[in-house]
Every structure is written in structure tokens, then in C-alpha cells.
Design a protein around this motif. Sequence first.
Motif, PDB file in Angstrom:
ATOM      1  N   PRO A  55       1.045  -4.029 -13.168  1.00 30.96           N
ATOM      2  CA  PRO A  55       2.146  -4.917 -13.611  1.00 30.96           C
ATOM      3  C   PRO A  55       3.146  -5.250 -12.509  1.00 30.96           C
ATOM      4  O   PRO A  55       3.657  -6.369 -12.462  1.00 30.96           O
ATOM      5  N   GLN A  56       3.428  -4.323 -11.606  1.00 30.14           N
ATOM      6  CA  GLN A  56       4.418  -4.563 -10.560  1.00 30.14           C
ATOM      7  C   GLN A  56       3.773  -4.837  -9.200  1.00 30.14           C
ATOM      8  O   GLN A  56       4.460  -4.819  -8.177  1.00 30.14           O
ATOM      9  N   ALA A  57       2.482  -5.106  -9.165  1.00 23.12           N
ATOM     10  CA  ALA A  57       1.771  -5.294  -7.895  1.00 23.12           C
ATOM     11  C   ALA A  57       2.272  -6.532  -7.156  1.00 23.12           C
ATOM     12  O   ALA A  57       2.571  -7.560  -7.774  1.00 23.12           O
ATOM     13  N   THR A  58       2.354  -6.419  -5.845  1.00 25.58           N
ATOM     14  CA  THR A  58       2.749  -7.553  -4.996  1.00 25.58           C
ATOM     15  C   THR A  58       1.612  -7.971  -4.059  1.00 25.58           C
ATOM     16  O   THR A  58       1.832  -8.751  -3.132  1.00 25.58           O
ATOM     17  N   SER A  59       0.424  -7.447  -4.291  1.00 29.43           N
ATOM     18  CA  SER A  59      -0.750  -7.866  -3.532  1.00 29.43           C
ATOM     19  C   SER A  59      -1.947  -7.922  -4.479  1.00 29.43           C
ATOM     20  O   SER A  59      -1.946  -7.294  -5.541  1.00 29.43           O
ATOM     21  N   LEU A  60      -2.946  -8.679  -4.084  1.00 30.26           N
ATOM     22  CA  LEU A  60      -4.138  -8.871  -4.915  1.00 30.26           C
ATOM     23  C   LEU A  60      -5.366  -8.801  -4.015  1.00 30.26           C
ATOM     24  O   LEU A  60      -5.411  -9.448  -2.964  1.00 30.26           O
ATOM     25  N   THR A 103      -7.255  -9.759   0.928  1.00 32.73           N
ATOM     26  CA  THR A 103      -6.067  -9.118   0.364  1.00 32.73           C
ATOM     27  C   THR A 103      -4.909 -10.092   0.482  1.00 32.73           C
ATOM     28  O   THR A 103      -4.423 -10.387   1.587  1.00 32.73           O
ATOM     29  N   LEU A 104      -4.495 -10.626  -0.647  1.00 30.38           N
ATOM     30  CA  LEU A 104      -3.426 -11.626  -0.703  1.00 30.38           C
ATOM     31  C   LEU A 104      -2.082 -10.931  -0.818  1.00 30.38           C
ATOM     32  O   LEU A 104      -1.874 -10.097  -1.707  1.00 30.38           O
ATOM     33  N   LYS A 105      -1.151 -11.285   0.093  1.00 31.13           N
ATOM     34  CA  LYS A 105       0.177 -10.684   0.109  1.00 31.13           C
ATOM     35  C   LYS A 105       1.229 -11.798   0.166  1.00 31.13           C
ATOM     36  O   LYS A 105       1.660 -12.200   1.245  1.00 31.13           O
ATOM     37  N   PRO A 106       1.622 -12.316  -0.986  1.00 30.12           N
ATOM     38  CA  PRO A 106       2.601 -13.412  -0.990  1.00 30.12           C
ATOM     39  C   PRO A 106       4.027 -12.919  -0.791  1.00 30.12           C
ATOM     40  O   PRO A 106       4.462 -11.950  -1.412  1.00 30.12           O
ATOM     41  N   ASN A 107       4.732 -13.574   0.115  1.00 26.86           N
ATOM     42  CA  ASN A 107       6.136 -13.282   0.361  1.00 26.86           C
ATOM     43  C   ASN A 107       6.745 -14.529   0.989  1.00 26.86           C
ATOM     44  O   ASN A 107       6.239 -15.625   0.771  1.00 26.86           O
ATOM     45  N   ALA A 108       7.798 -14.381   1.787  1.00 23.62           N
ATOM     46  CA  ALA A 108       8.357 -15.538   2.470  1.00 23.62           C
ATOM     47  C   ALA A 108       7.275 -16.226   3.301  1.00 23.62           C
ATOM     48  O   ALA A 108       7.174 -17.447   3.350  1.00 23.62           O
ATOM     49  N   ASP A 123      -5.172 -11.054   4.358  1.00 18.35           N
ATOM     50  CA  ASP A 123      -5.941 -10.214   5.265  1.00 18.35           C
ATOM     51  C   ASP A 123      -7.419 -10.356   4.920  1.00 18.35           C
ATOM     52  O   ASP A 123      -7.809 -10.214   3.749  1.00 18.35           O
ATOM     53  N   VAL A 124      -8.239 -10.629   5.937  1.00 21.16           N
ATOM     54  CA  VAL A 124      -9.660 -10.888   5.722  1.00 21.16           C
ATOM     55  C   VAL A 124     -10.486  -9.861   6.494  1.00 21.16           C
ATOM     56  O   VAL A 124     -10.273  -9.652   7.689  1.00 21.16           O
ATOM     57  N   GLU A 125     -11.414  -9.226   5.787  1.00 25.25           N
ATOM     58  CA  GLU A 125     -12.392  -8.328   6.404  1.00 25.25           C
ATOM     59  C   GLU A 125     -13.772  -8.797   5.962  1.00 25.25           C
ATOM     60  O   GLU A 125     -14.007  -9.000   4.774  1.00 25.25           O
ATOM     61  N   TYR A 145      -9.356 -10.246  10.458  1.00 24.43           N
ATOM     62  CA  TYR A 145      -8.236 -11.066  10.921  1.00 24.43           C
ATOM     63  C   TYR A 145      -7.225 -11.245   9.804  1.00 24.43           C
ATOM     64  O   TYR A 145      -7.493 -10.972   8.628  1.00 24.43           O
ATOM     65  N   ARG A 146      -6.052 -11.699  10.205  1.00 26.80           N
ATOM     66  CA  ARG A 146      -4.964 -11.988   9.260  1.00 26.80           C
ATOM     67  C   ARG A 146      -4.689 -13.485   9.297  1.00 26.80           C
ATOM     68  O   ARG A 146      -4.523 -14.070  10.368  1.00 26.80           O
ATOM     69  N   LEU A 147      -4.642 -14.097   8.123  1.00 22.63           N
ATOM     70  CA  LEU A 147      -4.325 -15.512   7.986  1.00 22.63           C
ATOM     71  C   LEU A 147      -2.898 -15.628   7.466  1.00 22.63           C
ATOM     72  O   LEU A 147      -2.551 -15.016   6.448  1.00 22.63           O
ATOM     73  N   LYS A 148      -2.059 -16.406   8.175  1.00 22.39           N
ATOM     74  CA  LYS A 148      -0.657 -16.554   7.805  1.00 22.39           C
ATOM     75  C   LYS A 148      -0.304 -18.015   7.596  1.00 22.39           C
ATOM     76  O   LYS A 148      -0.757 -18.880   8.348  1.00 22.39           O
TER      77      LYS A 148
END
Length: 545
Positions: free
Chosen positions: A236-241, A259-264, A269-271, A421-424
Motif C-alpha cells: 500500500p505504501q510502496a514507492t517503487s514497482l 524497477t520503476l521509481k517515480p519521483n521528481a 532501473d533495467v537489468e 543501466y538506469r534510465l532517467k
Amino acid sequence: MINHLSSLMFAMAFCCFVWVPTHAFSQPTVRAPAKPAEPPAVVPQAAAINPAPAQPQPALLDQITARAKALAATDYVVPEETLPAPFADMSYSQYRSIRFRPEAALFRDESAFEIQMFHPGFLYKQPVKLNVVDPNKQVSEVGYDAHQFEFGKPSAGLANNDFHHTGYAGYRIHYPLNSAEYKDELLVFQGASYFRVVGGGQIYGISARGLAINTGEPGGEEFPRFTEFWIEKPAPQATSLTILALLDSPSVTGVYQFTLKPNATVIVDVEAKLFARTDVTKLGIAPLTSMFYFGENKSRHFDDFRPEVHDSDGMQVLTQGGEWIWRPLTNPKKLQITSSVSPNVKGFGLFQRDRQFESYLDSEAHYDQRPSLWVEPTGEWGEGRVELVEIPTDSETNDNIVAYWVPKQQLKAGQELEIRYRLKTADSVMPEQLTAQVVRTRVGRAGSGGNNSPDTSLRQFVVDFAGGDLTKVAAGLPMEARLEVSSGNFRDLTVLKLQDGKTWRVAFKLAPEEDRTVDMRLQLLLRGQPLSEVWNYVWNPDNIE
């Protein structure tokens, strides 16, 4: 370490270009304009998750990896098109009238994340399988249910067709990105291995892909496809998927973890672990796809009221040595492929640097709000090159720009490759870039005030820089413009601080050598110290109208 043979046109990380016959390249991706969602007429039940059979998966990623490896050891099987004819043959207007009902979203009222699915049909004739992984590591398939969708007037007659085992064309992820009261759409998986992501205050434009194979090669491009997804149910309180995906194609299979990490800044993150079925002529890692129709650097006329039309206007590269390179995009007359050789590249991306509405004057497309995407390797990728593909296009509906990283070592049948890699998401520049940036590139026939040179091949270039420490440099200081060209010659090189007090302009005339393409590199220095990124531009004399 992974390696691949590459060549430089000349030293100092200049671009090398390889000409490929236009007919050898696949057609650009045709993108349909988006339509705002309409409110549902009825309140449906949440998306059905088939509870049986519930299979315990103590190490799901390992199991999918083993499945991908086993798949690579078998011959590729072309997916059957089992979609019922009414949906396989539907028109665009019919397809866009089918809307997912928000009330049926996965994880509705259970998490900040919600998942809405796309109906198959039209161009999307090979549905994907969608699963949910619960906190106990049990996997359940998300079953298709026509009641999850609202069929608008053009598609109303299709609602009663039998497509119980149809599956979905893809899905989109919603999250309260811009407001706590509303869950914005921020990530979409739909079609082949394509996915699109936006940051706060942005709208869809550029796309990412899982993999690019043989892009620009004479034998034609291969488009790998995500065939199945596993979405871990968020707390319920997760900030990543976290999302797992199985990839398949004639040449390569693979397993991906997103791994999706939404913020500003929205981060993905892709593996990935890849398994080669056959020898791969050219493997494109972390591919980005965008559109460039015309911009301020255009050298031919476009009959359009808008000054510029593009989703991205440049490619940015950060080398291992910390050098930032900016390559303005073009819409060439011929297919153009250029490479920037950089061992252990620190990052690359396609950027929409110009974010002023006045540059586009488009109150519908809002090109000033399109996202930029930055690829940041996790660890060292080894030797390789960043490759840029520019495809001629006569329409803004075509994605005609592709960028990706190519390892030096060719991937052979039976080999495996791991990549991280990390996609931003970004706006005009990466926050860590402290050097001055190119803000304008303009090209035209040399001469002014009616004094045009009789030689139409002689071109005037004007490149403006701003930002970084340039604002602190007084106009009287010995600012130097270092310019190098691969062929031909230049003259009348000048450096000038503009009246706004913060922009420096470099101007020069270029005389190409007959029909040879010219690769240029330009940088501003003060007493030998670089103050700006490197402007890297490829000029083709045949681009003049």
C-alpha cells in the motif's frame, strides 16, 4: 567485458558515419495521436486475476531466466495471429474508441500504483500475457474481460465477439506524479519491446526499447518482442514497482527486470540477461527512439506555420573522460548513421533541449513539454560505440531517430550477455552537467545583407553557447573557439558575447570538399581550459534544397 570493432573518422571522439541504402532500413514507426480518456458509462469490477492455478515461485527471476535460455536453444517460432478477425481488421478510429475503464484497474484502492490494460487489435495483433506476483510469490494470470473496456460508437458492434483468451496489447502504469489527488499515466509498455516514460510536467514523446537488432543493416531490422510480463503487487505504501519480462526474437531471447521509481525525476532501473540464438550482426543496447521533423538548423523549406517540430533536438553523450558531447539532430535526405566511439561510456540520451513554447507555437502537440531520456550504465560496459540513426521523413508522425550503444564484441550464437543501466527522465540538460551548453545551431548560405557568395555550397554556421561559467566571463577576455573539421576547410571564425550578457556566439563559414560529408567539432575555451560541451555536427552538402 564486451567488445566490438569500430572506427573513428579522425581522433578526439569524432563521429564516424556509415552509409546504408535507404531501402535496406525498415519503415519508421507510425505513431497515432493520443485521445483524452472519456469517463466510463458504468462502474465495472476490478480486473480479474485468475487464481487457479496458483503456482508458488520462490525464485521467479531464475525460472524466467532458465526459460529464456531454453528458448534460445530452440528454433524461433513465428507467433500465430489468433486474434479474432473483427479485431485484427479493425480501423484506427475503431481502435482508439476502445477505452479501459479506470475502475477496473489492477491494484485499484490498494496501492499508489494502478495498472490499466490496452485492448488488442489494429496494429497490435499479437497479445501479451500478463501476470501478477503476490507478496507470497504466487503467480496468477490476469484474465481478459470485455467488461473492463468501454467500446465507443465506432467499435460498439465489436463488444459481443468471443475473445475470451485474447490477452492484452500492453498496459500502462499510473501513479500520483504531479498531484496527490490524481494518478498520472507515467509508463507504457505496448508493441514489440517499446516502452514510454514521462517525468513530472511532461507528456509522451520519446520511446525506449528493450533491444535493437541490426538497425540500419542491409538485411533489415529485427524487432524483438516482450511476450509475457510479471508485475509484482506493490504494498500500500510502496514507492517503487518491479516488472519482469520475457523477450523473444529470431536472434535473441532474454529476461528483463524493470524497477520503476517515480519521483521528481522518474527512474527505471533495467537489468537484462540475453541469450543469442544466432550470430547478431549488430546489437543495440538501451535503444531510444524519437522524432525530428525540422528545427532551427533546417537547410530546406518546410511548408508549416510552426518554427520547429520535433520530440528531441539532440543527442548527448558523456565520455569516460568526463567530456560532454552535444550532437544536434537532423532530418537528412538520405539515411545517415554516425557513431561516437567511447570505451566505458558514462551516459547517453536523446534530449528536447529547447523547451520554449515560442520555438514551436503548437498549442496542441506541446513539443516544449516532451521528455528527454538519459541512459546511465551501471558498472562498466567496456569498449563500444554510441550509434545514432537519422532516417529521412516527410511527416511528424514518423519516429525517425534511433540511438543506442553497440558493444565492440559481436554476440555469437550460444553466448550470453548481462547488461544493467538506469534510465532517467530529464528536461533540457542533466543536473550534473556544469559546463556551458549549446542553445542554438543555425545554418544558412554564407553572406549577409544581399552579399551572398556565388558559391551556394559555402555555408554559414552560427552556434550559441550559454550556462556554466560563461555568464562570469567578461567580453574582453581571450575566449577561444577550437574548431576542427574532417574535410573541406573553414574561415572567418569569430567569437562574440551577445547583448544579453550571458550567451556567447561562435560563427564561421564552411567550404565543403566537393560532395564529401563534413564532421565538425567545436568547443569554447578560456586560456586553454574548456568552458563548454563539445558541439559535434555532421554536414552533408546534398542536404541543401
